[in-house]
Write an enzyme that holds these catalytic residues in place. Structure first.
Site, PDB file in Angstrom:
ATOM      1  N   TYR A  20      12.949 -21.809  12.486  1.00 55.74           N
ATOM      2  CA  TYR A  20      12.499 -23.031  13.185  1.00 55.74           C
ATOM      3  C   TYR A  20      11.061 -22.849  13.678  1.00 55.74           C
ATOM      4  CZ  TYR A  20      11.401 -25.742  17.305  1.00 55.74           C
ATOM      5  OH  TYR A  20      10.728 -26.500  18.232  1.00 55.74           O
TER       6      TYR A  20
ATOM      7  N   LYS B 113       7.201 -24.643  12.553  1.00 54.77           N
ATOM      8  CA  LYS B 113       6.162 -25.242  13.408  1.00 54.77           C
ATOM      9  C   LYS B 113       4.796 -24.630  13.075  1.00 54.77           C
ATOM     10  CE  LYS B 113       8.657 -28.181  15.568  1.00 54.77           C
ATOM     11  NZ  LYS B 113       8.498 -29.599  15.226  1.00 54.77           N
TER      12      LYS B 113
ATOM     13  N   SER C 298       5.068 -26.668  19.101  1.00 57.59           N
ATOM     14  CA  SER C 298       5.849 -26.077  20.196  1.00 57.59           C
ATOM     15  C   SER C 298       5.159 -24.841  20.742  1.00 57.59           C
ATOM     16  CB  SER C 298       7.221 -25.691  19.643  1.00 57.59           C
ATOM     17  OG  SER C 298       7.900 -24.853  20.542  1.00 57.59           O
TER      18      SER C 298
ATOM     19  N   THR D 128       6.556 -22.350  21.215  1.00 59.87           N
ATOM     20  CA  THR D 128       7.223 -21.234  20.538  1.00 59.87           C
ATOM     21  C   THR D 128       6.230 -20.460  19.662  1.00 59.87           C
ATOM     22  OG1 THR D 128       9.262 -20.664  19.385  1.00 59.87           O
ATOM     23  CG2 THR D 128       8.030 -22.484  18.460  1.00 59.87           C
TER      24      THR D 128
ATOM     25  N   ASP E   1      13.624 -42.936  10.618  1.00 57.02           N
ATOM     26  CA  ASP E   1      14.541 -41.897  11.083  1.00 57.02           C
ATOM     27  C   ASP E   1      15.745 -41.907  10.134  1.00 57.02           C
ATOM     28  OD1 ASP E   1      14.880 -40.658  14.317  1.00 57.02           O
ATOM     29  OD2 ASP E   1      16.419 -40.321  12.786  1.00 57.02           O
TER      30      ASP E   1
ATOM     31  N   TYR F  51       4.348 -28.446  22.702  1.00 59.16           N
ATOM     32  CA  TYR F  51       5.187 -28.779  23.854  1.00 59.16           C
ATOM     33  C   TYR F  51       5.706 -27.519  24.514  1.00 59.16           C
ATOM     34  CZ  TYR F  51       5.880 -32.998  20.943  1.00 59.16           C
ATOM     35  OH  TYR F  51       5.724 -34.094  20.135  1.00 59.16           O
TER      36      TYR F  51
ATOM     37  N   PHE G  95       7.622 -36.757  14.557  1.00 58.95           N
ATOM     38  CA  PHE G  95       8.604 -35.987  15.328  1.00 58.95           C
ATOM     39  C   PHE G  95       9.751 -35.478  14.462  1.00 58.95           C
ATOM     40  CE2 PHE G  95       7.067 -39.041  18.614  1.00 58.95           C
ATOM     41  CZ  PHE G  95       6.726 -38.151  19.614  1.00 58.95           C
TER      42      PHE G  95
HETATM   43  C1  UD1 Z   1      14.129 -23.036  23.176  1.00 56.64           C
HETATM   44  C2  UD1 Z   1      13.809 -22.414  21.858  1.00 56.64           C
HETATM   45  C3  UD1 Z   1      12.388 -22.744  21.470  1.00 56.64           C
HETATM   46  C4  UD1 Z   1      12.195 -24.250  21.465  1.00 56.64           C
HETATM   47  C5  UD1 Z   1      12.539 -24.765  22.860  1.00 56.64           C
HETATM   48  C6  UD1 Z   1      12.399 -26.255  22.977  1.00 56.64           C
HETATM   49  C7  UD1 Z   1      15.177 -20.363  21.739  1.00 56.64           C
HETATM   50  C8  UD1 Z   1      15.144 -18.887  21.690  1.00 56.64           C
HETATM   51  N1  UD1 Z   1      13.985 -20.979  21.893  1.00 56.64           N
HETATM   52  O1  UD1 Z   1      13.310 -22.463  24.124  1.00 56.64           O
HETATM   53  O2  UD1 Z   1      12.077 -22.227  20.215  1.00 56.64           O
HETATM   54  O3  UD1 Z   1      10.873 -24.555  21.140  1.00 56.64           O
HETATM   55  O4  UD1 Z   1      13.878 -24.426  23.165  1.00 56.64           O
HETATM   56  O5  UD1 Z   1      13.378 -26.909  22.227  1.00 56.64           O
HETATM   57  O6  UD1 Z   1      16.208 -20.966  21.617  1.00 56.64           O
HETATM   58  N2  UD1 Z   1      19.252 -20.883  29.717  1.00 56.64           N
HETATM   59  C9  UD1 Z   1      20.345 -20.402  30.409  1.00 56.64           C
HETATM   60  N3  UD1 Z   1      21.569 -20.901  30.083  1.00 56.64           N
HETATM   61  C10 UD1 Z   1      21.753 -21.851  29.120  1.00 56.64           C
HETATM   62  C11 UD1 Z   1      20.610 -22.353  28.433  1.00 56.64           C
HETATM   63  C12 UD1 Z   1      19.378 -21.837  28.752  1.00 56.64           C
HETATM   64  O7  UD1 Z   1      20.236 -19.537  31.263  1.00 56.64           O
HETATM   65  O8  UD1 Z   1      22.900 -22.268  28.863  1.00 56.64           O
HETATM   66  C13 UD1 Z   1      17.919 -20.343  30.048  1.00 56.64           C
HETATM   67  C14 UD1 Z   1      17.276 -19.624  28.874  1.00 56.64           C
HETATM   68  O9  UD1 Z   1      17.657 -18.286  28.849  1.00 56.64           O
HETATM   69  C15 UD1 Z   1      15.791 -19.823  29.195  1.00 56.64           C
HETATM   70  C16 UD1 Z   1      15.757 -21.181  29.900  1.00 56.64           C
HETATM   71  O10 UD1 Z   1      17.077 -21.416  30.363  1.00 56.64           O
HETATM   72  O11 UD1 Z   1      15.353 -18.850  30.077  1.00 56.64           O
HETATM   73  C17 UD1 Z   1      15.339 -22.303  28.985  1.00 56.64           C
HETATM   74  O12 UD1 Z   1      16.142 -22.259  27.819  1.00 56.64           O
HETATM   75  P1  UD1 Z   1      16.093 -23.395  26.703  1.00 56.64           P
HETATM   76  O13 UD1 Z   1      16.239 -24.721  27.337  1.00 56.64           O
HETATM   77  O14 UD1 Z   1      17.075 -23.006  25.645  1.00 56.64           O
HETATM   78  O15 UD1 Z   1      14.609 -23.329  26.131  1.00 56.64           O
HETATM   79  P2  UD1 Z   1      13.767 -22.065  25.555  1.00 56.64           P
HETATM   80  O16 UD1 Z   1      14.576 -20.848  25.480  1.00 56.64           O
HETATM   81  O17 UD1 Z   1      12.502 -21.982  26.322  1.00 56.64           O
END
Ligand code: UD1
Length: 339
Positions: A150, A154, A125, A127, A31, A177, A81
């Protein structure tokens, strides 16, 4: 067996090291500590009773990486990772992401080929699915054009491993994931976001402990039961355990193809409000949150079809949402006590 875990002091990496050690594997971590701290090694040892071997260097350096592999040619498998993972930052600085995430993988594969190390587990991911037309997302659901550099790294890394396996003696398991959250039950290791978190769970716990004034819920007008977006949240310990199974599958020679792909999720889609409610229930803290506009780039809903992983790996995510939010809160409290 000696397993190289790159990024082993990071969030998912550290939990995986603990699970590997519990199964008797010897672990060597590489790391560069760009997004983690050295004390994670002691905290791993508090759980497992054994401090993993550790080398600090940057895997984008081909000379150092090649020398490392020559010295450690007795490595049985690699779990890779080490990568940058902030979506927004990757849009701002794509070259930083392409340089780090792609070069490190190329150097690792080169080192593996030169030293007859065959097996690699790669952190991919969900994603790669973007917003799938059909849910749940299966491993053969078409990959969509990435919306961020990003996400693109992947996809490209999946292709690099696949292409390499066609002519070199390389076998890979690509783990896609869904949304890992939570922390180890001991609260000795967990997620350590640098600066303001983007992801939901650390933002919730940091708000609850008073580091952030309120959580912004990005949109409540989606076509979902409560209007908030849906993800497949999975406990990081369940996720970590799947890596051990993947290593055993590779080293045991029971893979059906040179490269296999598995979704790592629970199969349950949960809304942002459901996660908040669970957090309030398990922590006893009332969370301060406000509904805001949708976040640019967010997908509406995604969750995993876990049938293939359950059947082929003999692995299933076991922990509930409440166990995820409870352990995340315990970790945030432990962090506060450390300071
Ligand atoms: C994000 C990444 C994705 C990555 C994944 C795991 C984006 C667009 N996508 O996904 O590429 O693989 O993390 O690391 O960033 N939320 C809120 N308020 C917040 C934070 C999040 O409402 O302050 C909501 C988001 O809108 C979403 C959910 O919580 O609906 C999950 O968000 P988040 O934890 O950022 O993950 P992803 O968006 O799924």
């Amino acid at each position: 067996m000696k397993i190289l875990v790159t990024g082993g002091t990071g969030y998912i990496g550290s939990h995986t090291v603990v699970e590997l050690q519990a199964k008797g594997f010897e672990v060597i971590i590489v790391d560069n500590l760009s997004n983690s701290t050295i004390d994670v090694l002691d905290n791993i040892a508090k759980i497992s009773g054994k401090k993993p071997l550790f080398e600090k260097f940057d895997l984008t350096d081909p000379v150092i990486t090649s020398a490392f592999f020559k010295l450690h040619s007795d490595i049985s498998a690699v779990i890779h990772f080490a990568a940058f993972k902030a979506v927004g930052e990757s849009v701002e600085n794509p070259l930083k992401y392409y340089h780090n995430n792609l070069l490190s993988l190329v150097n690792i594969l080169q080192g593996m080929v030169e030293n007859n190390i065959r097996d690699i587990v790669f952190s991919s991911s969900c994603t790669v699915y973007g917003q799938p037309e059909q849910l749940p997302a299966r491993e053969d659901t078409p990959v969509q054009k990435a919306v961020s550099p990003y996400g693109n790294t992947k996809q490209i890394c999946e292709e690099i491993i696949t292409d390499t396996s066609l002519t070199a003696n390389i076998r890979g398991v690509l783990l896609r994931y869904f949304n890992p959250i939570g922390a180890h039950e001991t609260a000795f290791i967990g997620e350590l976001p640098l600066g303001v978190p983007n992801c939901l769970m650390p933002y919730i716990t940091q708000t609850a402990i008073g580091k952030r004034p309120f959580l912004r819920v990005w949109g409540d007008d989606y076509e979902t039961p409560d209007g908030t977006a849906i993800r497949d949240y999975i406990h990081v310990v369940d996720l970590a355990k799947a890596h051990v199974v993947a290593v055993e599958r590779l080293t045991g020679g029971i893979c059906r193809q040179n490269v296999e792909i598995f979704n790592l999720g629970t199969g349950n889609g949960l809304s942002v409000l459901e996660v908040i409610k669970s957090f309030e229930r398990t922590s006893g803290v009332k969370l301060n949150y406000e509904i805001k506009e949708r976040r640019a780039g967010d997908i509406v809903k995604v969750w995993a079809d876990t049938e293939f992983a359950n059947r082929e790996l003999g692995w299933k995510a076991e922990k509930s949402l409440d166990e995820m939010t409870e352990s995340a809160w315990k970790w945030e409290l432990a962090l506060a006590n450390r300071k």
